[in-house]
Design a protein around this motif. Structure first.
Motif, PDB file in Angstrom:
ATOM      1  N   LYS A  91     -30.121  13.085 -29.801  1.00 13.37           N
ATOM      2  CA  LYS A  91     -29.217  13.526 -28.732  1.00 13.37           C
ATOM      3  C   LYS A  91     -29.726  14.799 -28.065  1.00 13.37           C
ATOM      4  O   LYS A  91     -29.023  15.392 -27.237  1.00 13.37           O
ATOM      5  N   GLY A  92     -30.912  15.251 -28.457  1.00 13.46           N
ATOM      6  CA  GLY A  92     -31.468  16.439 -27.831  1.00 13.46           C
ATOM      7  C   GLY A  92     -30.763  17.699 -28.300  1.00 13.46           C
ATOM      8  O   GLY A  92     -29.816  17.648 -29.089  1.00 13.46           O
ATOM      9  N   ILE A  93     -31.209  18.834 -27.784  1.00 11.04           N
ATOM     10  CA  ILE A  93     -30.677  20.109 -28.259  1.00 11.04           C
ATOM     11  C   ILE A  93     -29.199  20.243 -27.914  1.00 11.04           C
ATOM     12  O   ILE A  93     -28.351  20.431 -28.789  1.00 11.04           O
ATOM     13  N   LEU A  94     -28.873  20.097 -26.640  1.00  9.50           N
ATOM     14  CA  LEU A  94     -27.488  20.323 -26.237  1.00  9.50           C
ATOM     15  C   LEU A  94     -26.566  19.200 -26.743  1.00  9.50           C
ATOM     16  O   LEU A  94     -25.447  19.458 -27.165  1.00  9.50           O
ATOM     17  N   GLY A  95     -27.081  17.969 -26.700  1.00  7.76           N
ATOM     18  CA  GLY A  95     -26.275  16.840 -27.179  1.00  7.76           C
ATOM     19  C   GLY A  95     -25.890  17.018 -28.635  1.00  7.76           C
ATOM     20  O   GLY A  95     -24.751  16.758 -29.035  1.00  7.76           O
ATOM     21  N   THR A  96     -26.840  17.492 -29.438  1.00  9.93           N
ATOM     22  CA  THR A  96     -26.572  17.713 -30.855  1.00  9.93           C
ATOM     23  C   THR A  96     -25.564  18.838 -31.042  1.00  9.93           C
ATOM     24  O   THR A  96     -24.637  18.737 -31.845  1.00  9.93           O
ATOM     25  N   PHE A  97     -25.742  19.892 -30.245  1.00  5.92           N
ATOM     26  CA  PHE A  97     -24.815  21.020 -30.343  1.00  5.92           C
ATOM     27  C   PHE A  97     -23.390  20.580 -29.977  1.00  5.92           C
ATOM     28  O   PHE A  97     -22.433  20.889 -30.689  1.00  5.92           O
ATOM     29  N   LEU A  98     -23.274  19.841 -28.880  1.00  7.14           N
ATOM     30  CA  LEU A  98     -21.941  19.411 -28.432  1.00  7.14           C
ATOM     31  C   LEU A  98     -21.279  18.520 -29.474  1.00  7.14           C
ATOM     32  O   LEU A  98     -20.080  18.617 -29.727  1.00  7.14           O
ATOM     33  N   GLU A  99     -22.092  17.666 -30.097  1.00  4.87           N
ATOM     34  CA  GLU A  99     -21.553  16.766 -31.103  1.00  4.87           C
ATOM     35  C   GLU A  99     -21.047  17.569 -32.303  1.00  4.87           C
ATOM     36  O   GLU A  99     -19.973  17.310 -32.840  1.00  4.87           O
ATOM     37  N   TRP A 100     -21.838  18.570 -32.693  1.00  5.96           N
ATOM     38  CA  TRP A 100     -21.451  19.416 -33.817  1.00  5.96           C
ATOM     39  C   TRP A 100     -20.152  20.134 -33.510  1.00  5.96           C
ATOM     40  O   TRP A 100     -19.234  20.185 -34.318  1.00  5.96           O
ATOM     41  N   ARG A 101     -20.033  20.643 -32.273  1.00  6.47           N
ATOM     42  CA  ARG A 101     -18.840  21.376 -31.902  1.00  6.47           C
ATOM     43  C   ARG A 101     -17.631  20.445 -31.855  1.00  6.47           C
ATOM     44  O   ARG A 101     -16.535  20.796 -32.286  1.00  6.47           O
ATOM     45  N   ALA A 102     -17.860  19.231 -31.337  1.00  6.16           N
ATOM     46  CA  ALA A 102     -16.751  18.271 -31.253  1.00  6.16           C
ATOM     47  C   ALA A 102     -16.264  17.902 -32.640  1.00  6.16           C
ATOM     48  O   ALA A 102     -15.067  17.768 -32.883  1.00  6.16           O
TER      49      ALA A 102
END
Ligand SMILES: Nc1ncnc2c1ncn2[C@@H]1O[C@H](COP(=O)(O)OP(=O)(O)O)[C@@H](O)[C@H]1O
Ligand SMILES: [Mg+2]
Lengths: 270, 387
Positions: B353-364
């Motif tokens: 999911k790439g850098i931001l995709g992974t971050f957003l998923e973690w935050r969600a």
């Protein structure tokens, strides 16, 4: 060819059944529809009609051609031969593509539940809701009060209100089936084609689905339901068509059809 | 209780505001630190760095344009570099006409390469490029029209997936070959260069460089807001639905090809703007911008940053290009392409999911239970449509 060759063949020779009374009255009319895949006849001179306001159940063994029949009606598959007419013979569906057919008022629920998984449940309904379909106009679309009311109504019917803001991909199999039926309702089609709606549902869910479809039908939608589940078909209480090897094996009430020797032989088993 | 009367999600959201704040902050800060501080100051940003950062932001806008179609419609275009280059050529042609008599041959009308080829008059397709508004319109029209015609045929014929990627790649390759030819009238192999000024300002001057940087940052911010608006509109919801279940969208009565075409044209225009801003900052445009490898590189930027996140695409472009600058200026230069390939493989395997995709998923996941997701989940590189 004689001097009539100057005219398009279709125009010179209307489909033979065009003049028959049943065509002008039928909402959906299939005559002699044949579809072959690499020489294999998935549909073999299939003919039947569905009247406006009617609900019809279609049964038949796996591979009988039930899904292919829906593919033909919705423009996904072009028949090799045969006529498919809608709206009392006024519209030749074999000349139209999926979008045009959907716009005419034919909605479809797939065998494998197909919802927009990365959208919320409510957005799935918003996308399906009858109305503006143009790309540019939809850039600026705002939800109207009527649309909001309509969506609330659908939530009441399909009983998924508490899941409105969940992603559709997170729903259970049965809930997805219901959401897809809800999307069909939002489209508000004249004719609903529903492919195996209760596959994977519990008995209670199955009974609720039968009730839901009866309700939809009572509200003036014509419905064609493909289903294997005999209890469900009995619950629907409608005329049944049994398909086998791409053509009609038997037609009538469920009792008549299940008493048919050939149906017992190829489908119900002894 | 009604399900529909919920709060309207904001156009930008927290993440979007952070992204915009950074980009607009850069638009102000970088020029200020370049122009206002003396060269000796520790915080002074030298002009070469202003242009280098400007180049990164052009790439960020280009990545954004790819993410709009790849991340939200599932169109994996391997020819986006062509739209970027066309925008760049339109700007380059304007800059060429501004040289006037200051060229090596001193011809008041003909660019040097035409004099060199013994041409006697300006080809018709160079008319109008001395007038900035015309050139600016061409920055949008050239890529936009190509995308319109190409997309109209491709989407109407329902070319999808790998086949679509291949023909977009063929498109940019064909243009590469065409622009290499001297008799095409675009400067052949050497392209267009030796620019003198833009809108009357010396193109080498610190002030011009700073202004170009600021404009690029604003274009990136504007492109981001536009894309963000589009993907959150009803139109954008249809795009995402097409990405995930194209057949279903057709059966719902939408004309899929029109939606794809609209997104494709917008994306091409954004790429064209990125190219037009790129050319005055790097000082040259030549046919190598059409090379298929360039278009593939853009995909790597988006994949690294996070497909389907917009801001992530921009982030990926800057990070990968920073790494490229860093590695290609040292001993490791010959290995850069291997590193880029390795990076793509690594991201696909370990960070799909790439850098931001992974971050957003973690935050969600951390704040699970929030009823309305801020944005639909990023699709990731390997996500396939349902059918
Ligand atoms: N696209 C296709 N290509 C080849 N064969 C197909 C295709 N679609 C369906 N078939 C074949 O046609 C027959 C009818 O399939 P289908 O309509 O799905 O049956 P049913 O829905 O009644 O189980 C099956 O034998 C199936 O394998
Ligand atoms: Mg089937």
């Amino acid at each position: 060819m004689t001097d009539t060759a100057a005219f398009p063949v279709e125009a010179a020779e209307p489909p033979k059944a065009m003049t028959e009374k049943n065509l002008t009255e039928a909402l959906l009319y299939l005559d002699g529809v044949t579809v072959t895949f690499d020489g294999f006849r998935a549909l073999n001179a299939l003919s039947f009609t569905v009247d406006a306001g009617e609900m019809r159940a279609i049964i038949g063994p796996n591979g009988a051609g039930k899904t292919t029949m829906m593919d033909v009606i919705t423009g996904k598959t072009r028949p090799d031969k045969g006529d498919v007419f809608f709206n009392g013979g006024t519209t030749d569906l074999t000349k139209l593509d999926e979008t045009e057919i959907a716009t005419l008022g034919i909605g479809r629920k797939f065998q494998k539940p197909t919802v927009f998984e990365s959208h919320t449940v409510i957005d799935n309904l918003r996308l399906a809701l009858k109305g503006q379909r143009g790309a540019l106009a939809n850039i600026f679309k705002r939800e109207t009060a009527q649309e909001r009311v309509k969506i609330d109504e659908i939530f009441e019917t399909i009983r998924l209100g508490e899941h409105a803001h969940r992603l559709a991909g997170a729903l259970s199999h049965g809930q997805k089936q219901w959401l897809e039926i809800g999307m069909l309702l939002a489209q508000d089609p004249k004719l609903l084609l529903v492919d195996e709606p209760v596959a994977g549902m519990t008995d209670a869910e199955t009974a609720q689905t039968a009730e839901l479809l009866r309700e939809i039908n009572a509200n003036g939608h014509s419905v064609v339901v493909v289903e294997h589940d005999m209890t469900f078909v009995r619950d629907l209480g409608v005329r049944v068509l049994c398909l086998h090897e791409g053509s009609v094996l038997a037609e009538g009430t469920l009792d008549q059809v299940s008493a048919n020797e050939r149906v017992i032989e190829v489908y119900l088993g002894r | 209780m009604s399900q529909t009367d919920t709060r309207k999600p904001a156009l930008l959201g927290t993440g979007g505001l952070v992204f915009l704040a950074i980009v607009i902050g850069l638009a102000v800060l970088v020029p200020a630190l370049n122009l206002l501080l003396p060269a000796g100051s520790a915080l002074h940003v030298p002009t070469y760095l202003v242009s280098l950062l400007g180049k990164y932001l052009c790439y960020a806008l280009l990545a954004l344009s790819v993410d709009l179609i790849w991340g939200y419609v599932g169109i994996l275009s391997l020819g986006q570099g062509a739209f970027f280059a066309l925008g760049g050529y339109a700007m380059g042609m304007y800059l060429m006409r501004q040289i006037g008599t200051r060229g090596v041959y001193g011809d008041p009308v003909l660019p040097d390469f035409m004099v060199f080829l013994n041409w006697k008059e300006l080809p018709w397709f160079w008319y109008g490029f001395d007038w900035f508004p015309f050139a600016a319109a061409m920055v949008l029209l050239a890529p936009g029209l190509l995308a319109l015609v190409f997309g109209w045929f491709a989407f109407r014929s329902r070319v999808t997936g790998v086949y679509l990627s291949i023909i977009t790649q063929a498109m940019t390759f064909a243009l590469l070959l065409a622009f290499f030819r001297n008799d095409m009238g675009f400067g052949g192999n050497n392209g267009l260069t030796d620019f003198k000024d833009i809108l009357g300002f010396n193109i080498q001057a610190d002030g011009t460089r700073a202004a170009l940087f600021a404009l690029t940052a604003l274009a990136l911010a504007g492109g981001y807001v536009l894309c963000r608006y589009l993907v959150r509109s009803h139109f954008g919801k249809v795009l995402i639905a097409i990405r995930d279940a194209e057949t279903r969208v057709r059966f719902t009565g939408y004309r899929v090809e029109n939606y794809k075409l609209a997104a494709f044209v917008v994306s091409a225009c954004l790429a064209g703007i990125a190219g037009a801003l790129y050319v005055p900052q790097v000082g040259i445009i030549n046919p190598s911008e059409f090379s298929p490898a360039n278009s593939i590189e853009i995909i790597v930027w988006v994949a690294v940053g996070g497909r389907g996140t917009l801001a992530g695409a921009a982030l990926g472009a800057v990070l990968v290009n920073y790494a490229k600058t860093y590695f290609t200026s040292g001993m490791l230069a010959p290995y850069w392409l291997f590193m880029l390939g390795g990076l793509f493989v690594a991201v696909t395997l370990f960070l799909p999911k790439g850098i931001l995709g992974t971050f957003l998923e973690w935050r969600a996941r951390r704040s699970a239970g929030s009823p309305e997701p801020d944005a639909p989940p990023a699709p990731g590189i390997t996500a396939k449509p349902a059918e």
